[in-house]
Every structure is written in structure tokens, then in C-alpha cells.
Design an enzyme around this catalytic site. Structure first.
Site, PDB file in Angstrom:
ATOM      1  N   GLU A 256     -10.202   5.387   7.285  1.00 28.48           N
ATOM      2  CA  GLU A 256      -8.786   5.757   7.299  1.00 28.48           C
ATOM      3  C   GLU A 256      -8.455   7.107   6.663  1.00 28.48           C
ATOM      4  OE1 GLU A 256      -8.106   1.809   5.547  1.00 28.48           O
ATOM      5  OE2 GLU A 256      -6.300   1.794   6.780  1.00 28.48           O
TER       6      GLU A 256
ATOM      7  N   ARG B 265       0.839  -1.210   0.000  1.00 26.21           N
ATOM      8  CA  ARG B 265       0.000   0.000   0.000  1.00 26.21           C
ATOM      9  C   ARG B 265       0.874   1.261   0.000  1.00 26.21           C
ATOM     10  NH1 ARG B 265      -5.338   1.787   0.512  1.00 26.21           N
ATOM     11  NH2 ARG B 265      -6.247  -0.281   0.746  1.00 26.21           N
TER      12      ARG B 265
HETATM   13  N1  MTE Z   1     -12.576   4.340  14.643  1.00 26.90           N
HETATM   14  C1  MTE Z   1     -12.636   3.955  15.929  1.00 26.90           C
HETATM   15  N2  MTE Z   1     -13.409   4.640  16.777  1.00 26.90           N
HETATM   16  N3  MTE Z   1     -11.922   2.893  16.384  1.00 26.90           N
HETATM   17  C2  MTE Z   1     -11.099   2.184  15.545  1.00 26.90           C
HETATM   18  O1  MTE Z   1     -10.464   1.225  15.976  1.00 26.90           O
HETATM   19  N4  MTE Z   1     -10.202   1.928  13.260  1.00 26.90           N
HETATM   20  C3  MTE Z   1      -9.909   2.619  11.997  1.00 26.90           C
HETATM   21  C4  MTE Z   1     -11.157   3.282  11.448  1.00 26.90           C
HETATM   22  N5  MTE Z   1     -11.789   4.062  12.476  1.00 26.90           N
HETATM   23  C5  MTE Z   1     -11.012   2.581  14.174  1.00 26.90           C
HETATM   24  C6  MTE Z   1     -11.803   3.668  13.766  1.00 26.90           C
HETATM   25  C7  MTE Z   1      -9.374   1.732  10.983  1.00 26.90           C
HETATM   26  S1  MTE Z   1      -7.739   1.381  11.002  1.00 26.90           S
HETATM   27  C8  MTE Z   1     -10.168   1.208   9.999  1.00 26.90           C
HETATM   28  S2  MTE Z   1      -9.523   0.253   8.776  1.00 26.90           S
HETATM   29  C9  MTE Z   1     -11.606   1.456   9.950  1.00 26.90           C
HETATM   30  O2  MTE Z   1     -12.052   2.256  11.036  1.00 26.90           O
HETATM   31  C10 MTE Z   1     -12.313   0.106   9.977  1.00 26.90           C
HETATM   32  O3  MTE Z   1     -13.667   0.210   9.976  1.00 26.90           O
HETATM   33  P1  MTE Z   1     -14.545   0.420   8.650  1.00 26.90           P
HETATM   34  O4  MTE Z   1     -13.986  -0.484   7.614  1.00 26.90           O
HETATM   35  O5  MTE Z   1     -15.886   0.067   9.081  1.00 26.90           O
HETATM   36  O6  MTE Z   1     -14.373   1.861   8.285  1.00 26.90           O
HETATM   37  N1  LUZ Z   2      -5.468  -4.542   5.532  1.00 23.93           N
HETATM   38  C1  LUZ Z   2      -5.181  -5.424   4.582  1.00 23.93           C
HETATM   39  C2  LUZ Z   2      -5.603  -3.249   5.272  1.00 23.93           C
HETATM   40  O1  LUZ Z   2      -5.039  -6.601   4.879  1.00 23.93           O
HETATM   41  N2  LUZ Z   2      -5.058  -4.996   3.309  1.00 23.93           N
HETATM   42  C3  LUZ Z   2      -5.193  -3.700   2.963  1.00 23.93           C
HETATM   43  O2  LUZ Z   2      -5.072  -3.347   1.793  1.00 23.93           O
HETATM   44  C4  LUZ Z   2      -5.465  -2.779   3.968  1.00 23.93           C
HETATM   45  N3  LUZ Z   2      -5.578  -1.487   3.693  1.00 23.93           N
HETATM   46  C5  LUZ Z   2      -5.810  -0.629   4.678  1.00 23.93           C
HETATM   47  C6  LUZ Z   2      -5.937  -1.094   5.958  1.00 23.93           C
HETATM   48  N4  LUZ Z   2      -5.835  -2.394   6.248  1.00 23.93           N
HETATM   49 MO1  MOS Z   3      -7.374  -0.540   9.504  1.00 21.66          MO
HETATM   50  S1  MOS Z   3      -5.338  -0.291   9.502  1.00 21.66           S
HETATM   51  O1  MOS Z   3      -7.416  -1.302   7.999  1.00 21.66           O
HETATM   52  O2  MOS Z   3      -7.547  -1.823  10.583  1.00 21.66           O
END
Ligand code: MTE
Ligand code: LUZ
Ligand code: MOS
Length: 756
Positions: A706, A304
Site C-alpha cells: 500500500e 486508520r
Molecule cells: N497489487 C496488485 N497487483 N493487485 C492487488 O490487488 N492490492 C494491494 C497491494 N498491491 C493489490 C496489489 C493491496 S490493497 C494490498 S493490502 C496488498 O497488495 C496486499 O498484499 P500484500 O499484503 O501481500 O502486500
Molecule cells: N484491513 C483491515 C486493512 O482489516 N485492517 C487494517 O488495518 C487494514 N489496513 C490496511 C488495509 N487493509
Molecule cells: Mo488492502 S486495502 O489492505 O486489501
């Protein structure tokens, strides 16, 4: 709609792993971990520990019935160390006692004789020694070699970003409860229940159907529980398996910080070439990723990074090479942005460096090179449906960039010890797991015969509001009141073979699977309604808690319809499935279409630096963000604000320090500084770019988890610009985090880069 967890969270009614009522005869386990970062295990004396009353047993790798292996992409990580340890905090033994306090006491009495071996913590040192976790990769487009001579300006430099502690409020933990027939049920605080199921089955040497994993919700993951919740679940399961009784394992904060991996630090070398009119013609970069002692998710994270080499810009000639260096640190892992932010910091540093040399504001270079739809990324996909330019334009006008600049200049003229700086940050973040096969999800919908609905998916609620969004999807598909829908906990026996909730794709993937399940049920219900009302099905719709005919309500309400369906023996349950169409990637060519779509936005940040003390504050963050057609604006606002603050923390105050012996020095919250309420920007203002999201996004929204994290990158450059207003002789070195200590040195540095 209010997020469903709000009131329960603030009133303490939400149930996390540590709140689960315990079964009788539950034991408590704690890992005994490597006290040094690299060494050969000579002898371990457990006799004193075993003599403590209440200690049940101490397990080692020799007790593992299946494979002592928890590696995913590459099988290089033992659950319990055998002969060697390769990072401080690596589990060697598992102490089991009648209560957590006894386990802790016993653990302190274990004596390990470990012969020290040389420790490597630094990325460059690992690189020099050829210590890599897996082979490097190169992405390229155009031809940088022939582009360099055509550039009017060329600049080179180094950019460095540090690790970041996830600091989820709930620490890692698991609770394993043996079931009849040799089955094991594991309650796990994981983002990836299926990963836990698969790995625990491997460790215990049993099929996956013998393991059931349940996740109620987790108190934050941020990527730190995508893969690294697994070992604790496997350890609890191992002890429960051997003892035939329930075993709980919850790390305290100190252990959690020492034993788990963080965001990958990167050290990268860049070379950038611009035309006279500020077009970036060529860009070369070598990324060195500090992977830690085992592979974990590093290949995907490095990938990524490569995908986001050019940030939100189009560059015709690019060559990016990335290496993953093996060091004696805990295996670094997923963290919000997943390698993307690291790449974006480098391109932004290259632009800031060029701007500095050319004596112009960086935003002029940024603006000149912003992506247009149709532009090709180095990996072959073309930007489409991306609104980076629209967001940028709207940002400049809505938040009056010129006036902000003038205000900063005026402030700096009239203040000697306080200086302000400003920076902009465009983002364009690819949505999808870059590993195409991971982009699939399932759902299971039950309509109970009183008309209430239960929904199960593979999604894990970690505070990001996904349960609220999925519940809203069901309510919308059936056009019923959301109070009719109940979110069930995530359980591998209800929805199988799921990807972790990650990559910001949770709502899209699971939401689409939910829609698929709902549409099957809707068809069945409308067939029935058509018979009951003697009206053509094509003229009927589920609307306003009942059946409507051509936009007018019929007498048939939701509850009657469901009761009738049940009496007519119509299946009121459906399983849904979704796999993102159209995405692919060819690793042999490093080209493809890895992303379903992109999320874009732009931010303007202003910082004030106290030039006597080195302290700083982010005064204001202004954002235009493309949320698409948001399913839940309250949830999305929370994600936006939280992401910005977490990104700022990474760039400014959060400093993960290991000493040269690989011992974590910032291992408590007194030495590891995260942004608190005082460090949070004075204002975070935002406006949505009001557009429908792409078809690949659930209900035409856009993934939000993210992308906002990366707005925080502008905080670094805003502070840097403020420093330069005080000390024009300061030549920035692009090393993050920009802690108050570094700022103080920079303020009084003359003509050479600050070294940490
Ligand atoms: N928001 C909260 N409150 N707590 C979390 O752990 N994780 C983040 C983001 N927002 C997170 C968060 C990350 S790393 C990701 S990948 C996404 O939430 C995952 O959830 P989604 O795929 O439903 O957006
Ligand atoms: N996790 C993963 C991720 O396994 N593949 C991805 O491309 C990715 N991208 C963002 C966050 N987590
Ligand atoms: Mo988020 S780093 O894809 O859990």
C-alpha cells in the site's frame, strides 16, 4: 528471481475463477438488485421472468436457511433485502438459469414496485441529519486549545477526496459446488477465504467445517475483495445449497461497478497553526467519512484515518475527530491505503494552504516538520526505525530539488500556455492490521519424499507477487532451488482461520508462519543428518541443496537426506503459525502500539498543465523508498510503480459520480477514467534506501503493497502549483480529484475557490 506468474499471465495460461472447468449440471446465477437508492419494497412480480425457458428458480431472503446477515464488525447488512432497500444495486433476488444469458434475460423481466424514500448521498447532509453508522472517535495529543494563542500563523479550510473504483481486472465472482454429506465447496475470488467460509456458514446455518473455500488466485483485489467478495460467494452457495447442484455467479463489469462499494469519500475540516519558523504547533481536524448504506469495514478504515492524521510529520498538539456517515450509496470498503490516504490528503492540504498564504513552497513546511524517531503519534506509539527524514534528504540531493525548482521557474517564464508545477510527498505508513487480533497467520509445508516441496498458506495471490515471495522464503529456509517448491492454492481446509490478505501484511504474516513451519522441518532433518554423518548437529546446516559441515559441503545432498528421512519415518510435514508480537491498542484510551513498524519514503513529482485545454501530464516521479532488504526487487518495483499510478488516478482523473438520487453515473469505462498508458507518468525513477528492514518484517524486507499509493498525492499539488503559475489569482479549494474539467475552471477562476 522472476515472479512465478509472469509467463503464465502474459500467455493466458493462468487460471482465474472464470477459467475453472465446470462440473456437469452447473447453473448460473445473477443478482436482481435495487433499481433505486432508497425505498420500501411493495411487490415484486417474477412471473414473466419465471416463464422464460431455462430459468431454474428465483430465490429471495425467504429462502435463506440460516441468517440473512453478512455484516462483519456490525451486523447491519442483509444478504438479500427484505422490506427496504438502502442503495441502488443492493441485491434483492437471485435469478438462477441454465446459462448466464438466460439469467440476464430473465432478470430484465422482473418487475419491482418499490415506494421511493428520501435519498441521502452527501456526507454533510447525512452528518446534519445525524445519520451515523457507528459512534465517532477522537484521537488527541497535547492541548490544541492552549497551543492556538502561541501560533504565529493560523489557517482553516476544507479538504475533500472522492471515491475510487477498484477496477480489479477480474470482476467479483464465485462458484459453489455441493459435496457429499451436506458440505459446500466454494471457489471464490476473495482476499479473505476465511471470511467467506464464516459468512457462508452463517447464511446456510451450518458449521464452518461444512464449508471449504478455495482461492486459486485473483485478478486484483486492491481491498475491494477483502469483504465484498463475500456476498457473491454466499449467493452462489445459497443457490447451490437449495438446488443441490453447482452454481456459478460472475458479475459483469457494469454490475460490478454499480453493486460494490468503493474507496470512502471524505470531507474534512482542518485548522493548522504554525510558529514563525514554520513549525506546526497545532492541528485540529474533523473527518467525515461517507460510509454508504452499511458498515462493512468502515470502523477499521476510519480508525486508520485517525492513525494517519499527521501523515509523515510530528505535531505536538493534535485533536482529530472522525465520523462515519450513513448514506444511500453502496457500502464503501477497503481500498489500498485503507483510510490512510484520505487523512494524508488533509494534512497535505493544510500545509499547502499555509504555504500559499505565507508565499513559500510547501516543501519548506513539510521539511521542517518531518518525523524523527522517538516522536510520539497522537495514538501514543513513537516512531522508530522510520527513515522518512533519510529518504527526504536523499530525495533532495539525488534528484536535485533546487535544480528542478529552477527548471520549473525557467520553463514557466518562457512558456505562456504550458506551465509546470512541482510537489513533494513524504510518507510514513503503519504496518499491521490495526485490529490486533487479525495479525496472525498459518502455513502448511509438505516435503514430498522425492525432495519436492508443497506450500500452503492463508495468503491470496492478487498480482502483488506474494506467492513468489513465499516460495522464495521456503527456498531460502531449506537452501534449495526455488524450482523445488510448488505454491498450492489457498484453501481453508489446509490453513484455517486466516485473516484476509490485506494491510500490506500478507508477506510478513504468512512468510513468518512459513519460516516457523520450515524451522521445525529443518530441526528434524538436521537431527537425522547428525546421526547419519556422526557430526554434532550444531555444526551442520542446510546449505546449497544439501548438508554442510562448518561451511563445507558434505556428501549428503537434499534428495538423499529427504529419502532417508522418509525411510526413517520422520514426519516431513509441518504446520507453522505466527502472531505479531508486541502490538496492542487500548480503545478506551485511544492509545497503544498498533503497528509492528513503519514504511517510509519520499517522492518528488513534476506536472505540466496545458493552460488552454486544462489537460495535464505528470512528467516525472522521483522516489526514494525504503524497501528494506527486498525479497524480490522486481515484484517490489511493480508494487511501487502500480501504487504511484493508482494514487495519481485517485487524485486526478478517477471521478466516481452519483446523481442526487444515488445512481452511479460513471458506471462504465467510458465515463470512469482510470490512468491508461498515456496518462502514466513519463518517468518513474526510484532508488531504494538501502537498509535492513525491521525484525517484524519477513527476511528484513518491508511491506510494499500500500505505501507507494500515497506518493500519488503529490500529483494533486504539483498540478495545483502549475495552475497557480498561470493564474496567480486562483485560490485552491483542495477538492480531489483534480480532473481536467476542474483544472480548466481553475485556470480561469479569479479570486474565489473553484466549485465543482
Ligand atoms: N497489487 C496488485 N497487483 N493487485 C492487488 O490487488 N492490492 C494491494 C497491494 N498491491 C493489490 C496489489 C493491496 S490493497 C494490498 S493490502 C496488498 O497488495 C496486499 O498484499 P500484500 O499484503 O501481500 O502486500
Ligand atoms: N484491513 C483491515 C486493512 O482489516 N485492517 C487494517 O488495518 C487494514 N489496513 C490496511 C488495509 N487493509
Ligand atoms: Mo488492502 S486495502 O489492505 O486489501
Amino acid at each position: 528471481m522472476n515472479p512465478i506468474d509472469n509467463y503464465n499471465h502474459v500467455s493466458g495460461r493462468s487460471i482465474f475463477l472464470d477459467d475453472l472447468p465446470l462440473f456437469p449440471h452447473t447453473f448460473h446465477a445473477l443478482p436482481f438488485c435495487a433499481p433505486l437508492a432508497h425505498g420500501r419494497i411493495r411487490r415484486i412480480d417474477m412471473s414473466k421472468a419465471l416463464n422464460i425457458p431455462g430459468v431454474v428458480q428465483i430465490f429471495s431472503h425467504a429462502d435463506i436457511p440460516g441468517e440473512n446477515q453478512i455484516g462483519g464488525a456490525i451486523q447491519d447488512e442483509p444478504l438479500l433485502a427484505e422490506k427496504e432497500v438502502s442503495y441502488q444495486g443492493q441485491p434483492i433476488l437471485l435469478v438462477v438459469a441454465k446459462d448466464p444469458f438466460t439469467a440476464r434475460q430473465a432478470r430484465a423481466l422482473i418487475e419491482a414496485d418499490i415506494e421511493p424514500l428520501p435519498v441521502v448521498t452527501d456526507t454533510d447532509e447525512a452528518f446534519e441529519k445525524g445519520q451515523f453508522l457507528f459512534p465517532p472517535r477522537t484521537f488527541s495529543i497535547g492541548d490544541t486549545e492552549s497551543a492556538w494563542p502561541t501560533c504565529a500563523h493560523r489557517f482553516e479550510g476544507v479538504a475533500e477526496t472522492g471515491a475510487q473504483e477498484h477496477l480489479y481486472l477480474e470482476t467479483q465472482g464465485a462458484y459453489a459446488v455441493p459435496q457429499e454429506g451436506g458440505k459446500m465447496k466454494i471457489f471464490s475470488a476473495t482476499q479473505g477465504p476465511a471470511t467467506v467460509q464464516h459468512t457462508a456458514a452463517r447464511v446456510l446455518g451450518i458449521p464452518m467445517h461444512q464449508i471449504e473455500v478455495e482461492v486459486n488466485r485473483i485478478g486484483g483485489g486492491f481491498g475491494g475483495k477483502e469483504d465484498q467478495a463475500t456476498p457473491w460467494a454466499c449467493l452462489a452457495a445459497l443457490a447451490a445449497w437449495k438446488l443441490g447442484l453447482p452454481v456459478k455467479l460472475v458479475l459483469d463489469r457494469h454490475d460490478d461497478m454499480r453493486m460494490t462499494g468503493k474507496r470512502h469519500p471524505y470531507r474534512s475540516r482542518f485548522k493548522i497553526g504554525l510558529s514563525k519558523d514554520l513549525r506546526i504547533l497545532a492541528y485540529e481536524v474533523v473527518f467525515l467519512q461517507n460510509g454508504g448504506a452499511a458498515t462493512d469495514l468502515s470502523p477499521a478504515i476510519m480508525e486508520r484515518t485517525l492513525f494517519h492524521t499527521t501523515g509523515a510529520y510530528f505535531i505536538p498538539n493534535v485533536r482529530a475527530r472522525a465520523y462515519s456517515c450513513r448514506t444511500n450509496l453502496p457500502p464503501n470498503t477497503a481500498f489500498r491505503g485503507f483510510g490512510g490516504p484520505q487523512a494524508m490528503f488533509v494534512i497535505e492540504s493544510a500545509i499547502a494552504h499555509a504555504a500559499l498564504e505565507l508565499g513559500i513552497p510547501a516543501w519548506r513546511i513539510q521539511e521542517k516538520n518531518l518525523l524523527r524517531n522517538g516522536d510520539e503519534f497522537p495514538y501514543g506509539q513513537r516512531a522508530s526505525g522510520s527513515h522518512t527524514r533519510n529518504c527526504w534528504r536523499k530525495l533532495k540531493s539525488s534528484y536535485k530539488l533546487r535544480e528542478c525548482e529552477a527548471a520549473v521557474r525557467a520553463f514557466n517564464r518562457s512558456n505562456d500556455t504550458l506551465k509546470k508545477g512541482l510537489a513533494l510527498m513524504p510518507i510514513c505508513f503503519g504496518i499491521s492490521f490495526t485490529k490486533t487480533s487479525m495479525n496472525q497467520a498459518g502455513a502448511l509445508v509438505h516435503i514430498y519424499h522425492d525432495g519436492s516441496i508443497g506450500l500452503s498458506t492463508g495468503a491470496v495471490e492478487m498480482g502483488q507477487g506474494i506467492y513468489t515471495k513465499l516460495l522464495q522464503v521456503v527456498a531460502r529456509e531449506f537452501s534449495v532451488n526455488p524450482s523445488r517448491v510448488r505454491m498450492e492454492h489457498t484453501n481453508t481446509t489446509r490453513v484455517a482461520n486466516t485473516s484476509p490478505t490485506a494491510a500490506s501484511s500478507g508477506a510478513d504474516l504468512n512468510g513468518k508462519a512459513v519460516q516457523h513451519a520450515c524451522s521445525q522441518l529443518r530441526e528434524r532433518l538436521l537431527d537425522l543428518a547428525s546421526t547419519m554423518l556422526s557430526l554434532p548437529k550444531t555444526e551442520l546446516a542446510l546449505q546449497g541443496e544439501g548438508v554442510w559441515h562448518k561451511n563445507t559441503p558434505t556428501a549428503l545432498g537434499w534428495e538423499d537426506l529427504i529419502a532417508k528421512a522418509f525411510a526413517s519415518r520422520i514426519n516431513l510435514s509441518a504446520q507453522g503459525y505466527y502472531a505479531t508480537p508486541g502490538i496492542w491498542f487500548d480503545r478506551t484510551k485511544e492509545k497503544g502500539m498498533p503497528f509492528a513498524y513503519y514504511v517510509s519514503g519520499a517522492a518528488l513529482l513534476m506536472a505540466t498543465v496545458d493552460c488552454l485545454r486544462g489537460e495535464y501530464h505528470i512528467d516525472e516521479v522521483d522516489i526514494i523508498h525504503d524497501f528494506g532488504d527486498s525479497i524480490n526487487p522486481i515484484v517490489d518495483q511493480g508494487q511501487l510503480e502500480g501504487g504511484v499510478v493508482q494514487g495519481l488516478g485517485w487524485m486526478t482523473c478517477e471521478e466516481v459520480r452519483y446523481d442526487p438520487q444515488g445512481r452511479l453515473q460513471a458506471d462504465t469505462l467510458s465515463t470512469y477514467k482510470v490512468p491508461d498508458i498515456y496518462a502514466t507518468p513519463g518517468k518513474i525513477l526510484f532508488q531504494p534506501l538501502v537498509r535492513k528492514g525491521p525484525k517484524a518484517a519477513i527476511l528484513r524486507s518491508r511491506a510494499i503493497g500500500e505505501p507507494p499509493f500515497m506518493y500519488g498525492i503529490a500529483g494533486y499539488f504539483a498540478i495545483q502549483n502549475a495552475i497557480r503559475a498561470f493564474n496567480p489569482g486562483y485560490l485552491p479549494d483542495f477538492v480531489a480529484p483534480l480532473t481536467p474539467e476542474r483544472v480548466l475552471m481553475a485556470l480561469y477562476e479569479r479570486d474565489n475557490p473553484v466549485t465543482p
